[in-house]
Design an enzyme around this catalytic site. Sequence first.
Site, PDB file in Angstrom:
ATOM      1  N   ASP A  10       0.855  -1.193   0.000  1.00  0.00           N
ATOM      2  CA  ASP A  10       0.000   0.000   0.000  1.00  0.00           C
ATOM      3  C   ASP A  10       0.888   1.239   0.000  1.00  0.00           C
ATOM      4  O   ASP A  10       1.790   1.363   0.835  1.00  0.00           O
ATOM      5  CB  ASP A  10      -0.905   0.018   1.231  1.00  0.00           C
ATOM      6  CG  ASP A  10      -2.010  -1.028   1.152  1.00  0.00           C
ATOM      7  OD1 ASP A  10      -2.064  -1.757   0.143  1.00  0.00           O
ATOM      8  OD2 ASP A  10      -2.815  -1.109   2.100  1.00  0.00           O
ATOM      9  N   ASP A 132     -15.226  -2.942  -1.590  1.00  0.00           N
ATOM     10  CA  ASP A 132     -14.868  -2.661  -0.204  1.00  0.00           C
ATOM     11  C   ASP A 132     -16.158  -2.417   0.568  1.00  0.00           C
ATOM     12  O   ASP A 132     -16.936  -1.545   0.197  1.00  0.00           O
ATOM     13  CB  ASP A 132     -13.970  -1.421  -0.127  1.00  0.00           C
ATOM     14  CG  ASP A 132     -12.738  -1.558  -1.023  1.00  0.00           C
ATOM     15  OD1 ASP A 132     -12.242  -2.690  -1.172  1.00  0.00           O
ATOM     16  OD2 ASP A 132     -12.282  -0.542  -1.575  1.00  0.00           O
TER      17      ASP A 132
END
Length: 245
Positions: A10, A132
């Site tokens: 990330d 998500d």
Amino acid sequence: MGLRIYPAIDLKGGQVVRLRRGDMAQATVYSGRPQEQARSFAAQGFSWLHVVDLDGAFAGRPANAAAVEAILAAVPGVPVQLGGGIRDMRTVDAWLARGVERAILGSAAVKNPDLVRAACAKHPGRVAVGIDARQGMVAVEGWAEASTMTASDLARRFEDAGVAAIIYTDIDRDGMLRGVNLEATLALARAVSLPVIASGGVASLDDLAALSAVASEGIEGVVIGRALYDGRIDAAEALALVADR
């Protein structure tokens, strides 16, 4: 083929970080050299990388391009799936041309489903949808905004679009090391014919064993982040476990 493990890189401000529940204010920095992290994961035997441009997810356009390109250059033989800030065909085209194997469309899947269909048609097998969810409801714009759609409803929209995979993240568990949400992930996998990649909360080999046990029901892989960085999961043990199943 056993469960595929996707180690996560990330990116925030060019650095490798992990967030807690998607909160940009709760970022733990693990490395200032993303390309070295990519090389490390490749050396450990992982066959794919999962890269997310966190700043891009919030900005709606690529924001860590230099870091992504450094990763691609560092591990030319390792396929990369990339998400964050990919909201139009031009960006999909550009990343796939630069060497990204699979582009992940997240917010765009909710707000511009036609883009997903067009991208899948143009780039067969190279477009994934990132779903998500917080308490079962889809969140968008870097998780900052909730929608009124369930994860299963969104996934069903793309049953016939040619999507390579659905990457399902439970936001409330992401980065929290509380264990994967097996029940919700399995429910999604059973609701659609698309391969599902589990993400969020993976904390131990027990999570991998549980996912491996139901992989035949449509769970293709798992994204692991903090547990690898913190040493809670040993790469060699994880790869051996999924290979044995």
